[in-house]
Write a protein that holds these residues in place. Structure first.
Motif, PDB file in Angstrom:
ATOM      1  N   PHE A 293       0.835  -1.205   0.000  1.00 27.82           N
ATOM      2  CA  PHE A 293       0.000   0.000   0.000  1.00 27.82           C
ATOM      3  C   PHE A 293       0.868   1.252   0.000  1.00 27.82           C
ATOM      4  CE2 PHE A 293      -2.097  -3.489   2.215  1.00 27.82           C
ATOM      5  CZ  PHE A 293      -3.223  -3.643   1.435  1.00 27.82           C
ATOM      6  N   GLU A 294       1.986   1.185   0.702  1.00 26.11           N
ATOM      7  CA  GLU A 294       2.913   2.316   0.717  1.00 26.11           C
ATOM      8  C   GLU A 294       3.714   2.392  -0.574  1.00 26.11           C
ATOM      9  OE1 GLU A 294       3.712   2.280   5.548  1.00 26.11           O
ATOM     10  OE2 GLU A 294       4.829   0.938   4.214  1.00 26.11           O
ATOM     11  N   ALA A 295       4.055   1.241  -1.134  1.00 26.09           N
ATOM     12  CA  ALA A 295       4.864   1.216  -2.351  1.00 26.09           C
ATOM     13  C   ALA A 295       4.064   1.623  -3.588  1.00 26.09           C
ATOM     14  CB  ALA A 295       5.460  -0.172  -2.557  1.00 26.09           C
ATOM     15  N   PHE A 296       2.806   1.155  -3.674  1.00 26.79           N
ATOM     16  CA  PHE A 296       2.031   1.327  -4.900  1.00 26.79           C
ATOM     17  C   PHE A 296       0.738   2.118  -4.707  1.00 26.79           C
ATOM     18  CE2 PHE A 296       4.073  -2.994  -5.253  1.00 26.79           C
ATOM     19  CZ  PHE A 296       5.180  -2.528  -5.951  1.00 26.79           C
ATOM     20  N   GLY A 297       0.449   2.503  -3.468  1.00 34.19           N
ATOM     21  CA  GLY A 297      -0.734   3.302  -3.200  1.00 34.19           C
ATOM     22  C   GLY A 297      -2.011   2.617  -3.632  1.00 34.19           C
ATOM     23  N   GLU A 298      -2.917   3.404  -4.244  1.00 36.46           N
ATOM     24  CA  GLU A 298      -4.208   2.853  -4.665  1.00 36.46           C
ATOM     25  C   GLU A 298      -4.083   1.898  -5.845  1.00 36.46           C
ATOM     26  OE1 GLU A 298      -7.744   5.525  -4.493  1.00 36.46           O
ATOM     27  OE2 GLU A 298      -6.225   7.089  -4.217  1.00 36.46           O
ATOM     28  N   ALA A 299      -2.894   1.812  -6.414  1.00 36.36           N
ATOM     29  CA  ALA A 299      -2.678   0.907  -7.549  1.00 36.36           C
ATOM     30  C   ALA A 299      -2.169  -0.461  -7.112  1.00 36.36           C
ATOM     31  CB  ALA A 299      -1.692   1.542  -8.534  1.00 36.36           C
ATOM     32  N   HIS A 300      -2.302  -0.804  -5.822  1.00 35.49           N
ATOM     33  CA  HIS A 300      -1.745  -2.080  -5.356  1.00 35.49           C
ATOM     34  C   HIS A 300      -2.427  -3.288  -6.009  1.00 35.49           C
ATOM     35  CE1 HIS A 300      -5.073  -1.202  -2.543  1.00 35.49           C
ATOM     36  NE2 HIS A 300      -5.218  -2.514  -2.448  1.00 35.49           N
ATOM     37  N   LEU A 301      -3.710  -3.176  -6.360  1.00 38.69           N
ATOM     38  CA  LEU A 301      -4.369  -4.319  -7.004  1.00 38.69           C
ATOM     39  C   LEU A 301      -3.972  -4.478  -8.469  1.00 38.69           C
ATOM     40  CD1 LEU A 301      -7.943  -4.391  -5.407  1.00 38.69           C
ATOM     41  CD2 LEU A 301      -5.917  -5.739  -4.829  1.00 38.69           C
ATOM     42  N   PRO A 302      -3.995  -3.414  -9.288  1.00 40.95           N
ATOM     43  CA  PRO A 302      -3.484  -3.624 -10.650  1.00 40.95           C
ATOM     44  C   PRO A 302      -2.023  -4.064 -10.671  1.00 40.95           C
ATOM     45  CG  PRO A 302      -3.980  -1.294 -10.257  1.00 40.95           C
ATOM     46  CD  PRO A 302      -4.578  -2.068  -9.141  1.00 40.95           C
ATOM     47  N   MET A 303      -1.236  -3.661  -9.676  1.00 44.45           N
ATOM     48  CA  MET A 303       0.140  -4.140  -9.625  1.00 44.45           C
ATOM     49  C   MET A 303       0.186  -5.635  -9.314  1.00 44.45           C
ATOM     50  SD  MET A 303       2.147  -1.821 -10.579  1.00 44.45           S
ATOM     51  CE  MET A 303       3.672  -2.651 -10.137  1.00 44.45           C
ATOM     52  N   ALA A 304      -0.731  -6.107  -8.474  1.00 45.12           N
ATOM     53  CA  ALA A 304      -0.810  -7.543  -8.196  1.00 45.12           C
ATOM     54  C   ALA A 304      -1.187  -8.305  -9.469  1.00 45.12           C
ATOM     55  CB  ALA A 304      -1.826  -7.819  -7.085  1.00 45.12           C
ATOM     56  N   VAL A 305      -2.093  -7.728 -10.259  1.00 49.36           N
ATOM     57  CA  VAL A 305      -2.470  -8.352 -11.529  1.00 49.36           C
ATOM     58  C   VAL A 305      -1.268  -8.414 -12.457  1.00 49.36           C
ATOM     59  CG1 VAL A 305      -3.913  -8.120 -13.586  1.00 49.36           C
ATOM     60  CG2 VAL A 305      -4.896  -7.654 -11.330  1.00 49.36           C
ATOM     61  N   LEU A 306      -0.509  -7.334 -12.518  1.00 49.05           N
ATOM     62  CA  LEU A 306       0.685  -7.305 -13.359  1.00 49.05           C
ATOM     63  C   LEU A 306       1.659  -8.415 -12.973  1.00 49.05           C
ATOM     64  CD1 LEU A 306       2.475  -5.852 -15.483  1.00 49.05           C
ATOM     65  CD2 LEU A 306       3.346  -4.436 -13.595  1.00 49.05           C
ATOM     66  N   MET A 307       1.943  -8.522 -11.661  1.00 46.48           N
ATOM     67  CA  MET A 307       2.920  -9.507 -11.193  1.00 46.48           C
ATOM     68  C   MET A 307       2.472 -10.942 -11.479  1.00 46.48           C
ATOM     69  SD  MET A 307       5.336  -7.638  -9.839  1.00 46.48           S
ATOM     70  CE  MET A 307       5.628  -6.040  -9.050  1.00 46.48           C
ATOM     71  N   ALA A 308       1.157 -11.158 -11.555  1.00 49.90           N
ATOM     72  CA  ALA A 308       0.637 -12.518 -11.744  1.00 49.90           C
ATOM     73  C   ALA A 308       0.462 -12.894 -13.212  1.00 49.90           C
ATOM     74  CB  ALA A 308      -0.693 -12.672 -11.017  1.00 49.90           C
ATOM     75  N   THR A 309       0.572 -11.923 -14.119  1.00 51.71           N
ATOM     76  CA  THR A 309       0.273 -12.229 -15.523  1.00 51.71           C
ATOM     77  C   THR A 309       1.472 -12.061 -16.460  1.00 51.71           C
ATOM     78  OG1 THR A 309      -0.636  -9.979 -15.748  1.00 51.71           O
ATOM     79  CG2 THR A 309      -2.202 -11.774 -15.361  1.00 51.71           C
ATOM     80  N   VAL A 310       2.564 -11.472 -15.984  1.00 53.71           N
ATOM     81  CA  VAL A 310       3.784 -11.425 -16.804  1.00 53.71           C
ATOM     82  C   VAL A 310       4.476 -12.780 -16.708  1.00 53.71           C
ATOM     83  CG1 VAL A 310       4.071  -8.936 -16.588  1.00 53.71           C
ATOM     84  CG2 VAL A 310       5.122 -10.443 -14.888  1.00 53.71           C
ATOM     85  N   PRO A 311       5.443 -13.085 -17.595  1.00 53.13           N
ATOM     86  CA  PRO A 311       6.078 -14.408 -17.578  1.00 53.13           C
ATOM     87  C   PRO A 311       6.842 -14.670 -16.284  1.00 53.13           C
ATOM     88  CG  PRO A 311       6.449 -13.317 -19.678  1.00 53.13           C
ATOM     89  CD  PRO A 311       5.847 -12.291 -18.776  1.00 53.13           C
ATOM     90  N   GLY A 312       6.432 -15.700 -15.540  1.00 50.47           N
ATOM     91  CA  GLY A 312       7.085 -16.033 -14.289  1.00 50.47           C
ATOM     92  C   GLY A 312       6.116 -16.653 -13.305  1.00 50.47           C
ATOM     93  N   MET A 313       6.488 -16.622 -12.032  1.00 51.36           N
ATOM     94  CA  MET A 313       5.655 -17.167 -10.963  1.00 51.36           C
ATOM     95  C   MET A 313       5.324 -16.072  -9.967  1.00 51.36           C
ATOM     96  SD  MET A 313       6.437 -20.246  -8.201  1.00 51.36           S
ATOM     97  CE  MET A 313       6.827 -21.452  -9.464  1.00 51.36           C
ATOM     98  N   PRO A 314       4.038 -15.898  -9.612  1.00 49.98           N
ATOM     99  CA  PRO A 314       3.677 -14.886  -8.628  1.00 49.98           C
ATOM    100  C   PRO A 314       3.865 -15.384  -7.200  1.00 49.98           C
ATOM    101  CG  PRO A 314       1.698 -15.916  -9.484  1.00 49.98           C
ATOM    102  CD  PRO A 314       2.860 -16.517 -10.239  1.00 49.98           C
ATOM    103  N   LEU A 315       4.204 -14.434  -6.323  1.00 43.14           N
ATOM    104  CA  LEU A 315       4.351 -14.700  -4.893  1.00 43.14           C
ATOM    105  C   LEU A 315       3.386 -13.819  -4.122  1.00 43.14           C
ATOM    106  CD1 LEU A 315       6.130 -15.821  -2.393  1.00 43.14           C
ATOM    107  CD2 LEU A 315       7.277 -13.594  -2.552  1.00 43.14           C
ATOM    108  N   ILE A 316       2.754 -14.383  -3.104  1.00 47.76           N
ATOM    109  CA  ILE A 316       1.970 -13.595  -2.166  1.00 47.76           C
ATOM    110  C   ILE A 316       2.538 -13.833  -0.772  1.00 47.76           C
ATOM    111  CG2 ILE A 316       0.214 -15.410  -2.025  1.00 47.76           C
ATOM    112  CD1 ILE A 316      -1.847 -13.247  -1.396  1.00 47.76           C
ATOM    113  N   TYR A 317       2.590 -12.777   0.029  1.00 47.94           N
ATOM    114  CA  TYR A 317       3.187 -12.844   1.369  1.00 47.94           C
ATOM    115  C   TYR A 317       2.104 -12.915   2.436  1.00 47.94           C
ATOM    116  CZ  TYR A 317       5.951 -11.387   5.449  1.00 47.94           C
ATOM    117  OH  TYR A 317       6.553 -11.315   6.691  1.00 47.94           O
ATOM    118  N   SER A 318       2.445 -13.483   3.558  1.00 48.09           N
ATOM    119  CA  SER A 318       1.521 -13.642   4.684  1.00 48.09           C
ATOM    120  C   SER A 318       0.795 -12.328   5.007  1.00 48.09           C
ATOM    121  CB  SER A 318       2.294 -14.085   5.927  1.00 48.09           C
ATOM    122  OG  SER A 318       2.957 -15.304   5.724  1.00 48.09           O
TER     123      SER A 318
END
Length: 447
Positions: A293-318
């Motif tokens: 939330f501090e790193a990406f502000g209100e864009a934290h959800l589209p950033m999560a979408v980006l991380m999960a759809t580019v080539p690679g493996m997504p990580l989610i933290y506790s």
């Protein structure tokens, strides 16, 4: 492990300057990893009890959310000499083949692994090969295992005062380290390792280690580092430089073009078979720097979408699925407040397409990344495509509604992943994305 600013900067510069080198070795990836989602478990803070047994109760909901791989932060006894805080750092390991009694017993851990396996999930351990606590038995039994200056054992980095650096010039140390890792494969049937500060350990050690370990069973090896040479031993590396580029974009220090350029530069450094891990948070960033939330502000959800759809493996933290905005303490008890899981459905839908769409596979099978729009007002549109499916992703990283004009090549009937409704795209029509919004559409041979 916490990084110093100097190490992080040097790491990023090294990656930017490092051209793709010839590979003398490339490990075989486990067949269950190409469409997987990883979840980092901060066991100490996950429940009030901080135990394996207490964490087990969360396995069904994590499975439902789409988690395939559980990465447990180090579970080993923590050093008491020069301990930081009341509980110490997970990464100040006192014994590589014992369990921290605060978490339970070895049998408790084995039970957790078995339960995860029964649900179709894998378990990997966080491994700290670069250093030990000052009261590890090797300090007295094998002082030659440690880096020394003027006859005194030293930490790997000055402010890591609770650990001592290991010396990989010693063949016996290498043998002991591989033997300790083998212990967890044979004794607890773990499915791999996330290797802490992997770049601070010689790559030739990791190459030998990988070969020996992967002869025992299909394993996933994740390096905390991103030098391309690490892929001679590891299946997957971090994407620290992309994460920091994204943070800099939201801080006004980078442009949208820099995000796009990152992916255009990837083939110059990495092979198609290299797995990369993308994230909006992890234990280092959460505890020491910024929440998503501090790193990406209100864009934290589209950033999560980006991380999960580019080539690679997504990580989610506790805690991310609970929208936790807490900086979890690193050396003391600071349990996550699990009142509810408001983002669980968001992640479930997001991760579902990772498993169902062949275009989103990682590695050599990955669908091609095709850019359709990238504008400095915050709009990103791209697709992942192969012969079996297409995934169209539109992200709005800004505070105003943005529109994308649909080209002829993207017309037809698509399925909206988040609304679960069909959407017909016509050439020249406008695809409107709300402020800080996102849209993910899929089209495959079944539609």
């Amino acid at each position: 492990m916490k990084k110093t600013a100097v190490f992080t900067l040097c790491n990023i510069i090294s990656i930017m300057m490092h051209a793709q080198a010839p590979r003398s070795n490339q490990p075989a990836h486990p067949n269950w990893a190409s469409n997987a989602v990883m979840y980092e478990v901060n066991l100490r803070q996950f429940t009030p009890e901080g135990t394996f047994r207490a964490f087990e109760s969360h396995l069904p909901r994590l499975k439902k959310m789409g988690v395939d791989i559980l990465w447990l932060m180090p579970i080993f006894p923590i050093g008491e000499v020069q301990r930081k805080g009341s509980l110490g750092s997970y990464y100040a390991v006192k014994d590589y083949t014992e369990v921290n009694p605060e978490h339970g017993t070895l049998d408790d851990f084995k039970h957790l692994v078995n339960e995860a396996h029964n649900l179709g999930m894998k378990v990997i351990l966080d491994w700290v090969a670069n250093h030990t606590s000052p009261d590890h038995p090797w300090v007295t039994q094998h002082p030659e295992f440690y880096t020394q200056e003027q006859g005194k054992m030293i930490p790997p980095v000055p402010d890591w005062s609770d650990v001592l650096d290991l010396n990989y010039d010693k063949p016996a140390l290498r043998d002991e380290m591989i033997s300790s890792m083998t212990f967890w494969i044979k004794k607890a049937n773990v499915d791999g390792f996330r290797c802490d500060v992997a770049e601070m350990v010689p790559t030739d050690f990791w190459i030998t280690c990988s070969r020996v370990l992967k002869e025992q069973k299909p394993l996933l090896l994740l390096a905390e580092g991103e030098k391309p040479e690490l892929h001679q031993a590891f299946d997957m590396t971090y994407t620290w430089s992309f994460y920091h580029t994204c943070k800099d974009y939201f801080a006004g220090k980078k442009k949208i073009a820099d995000l796009k350029q990152y992916f255009e530069d990837q083939p110059k450094q990495y092979l198609p078979s290299d797995f990369r891990m993308y994230f909006t948070s992890n234990h280092d960033e959460n505890s020491w720097n910024a929440t998503e939330f501090e790193a990406f502000g209100e864009a934290h959800l589209p950033m999560a979408v980006l991380m999960a759809t580019v080539p690679g493996m997504p990580l989610i933290y506790s805690g991310q699925e609970s929208r936790s905005q807490k900086h979890l303490k690193f050396f003391d008890k600071d349990a996550i407040d699990w009142k509810d899981y408001p983002l669980a459905e968001f992640y479930e839908r997001l991760f579902l397409i990772k498993k169902s769409e062949p275009a989103l596979l990682a590695g050599e099978q990955a669908g091609k990344l095709v850019w359709h729009s990238s504008t400095e007002d915050g709009m990103l549109v791209f697709s992942r495509e192969n012969s079996l499916s297409q995934v169209l992703v539109a992200l709005n990283l800004g505070g105003n509604v943005r529109s994308w004009e649909v080209p002829k090549g993207k017309t037809g009937n698509w399925m909206d992943v988040f609304s679960n409704k069909k959407e017909a795209l016509k050439a020249g029509s406008k695809l409107d994305i709300p402020a800080y919004g996102y849209k993910v559409l899929t089209k495959n041979e079944k539609q």
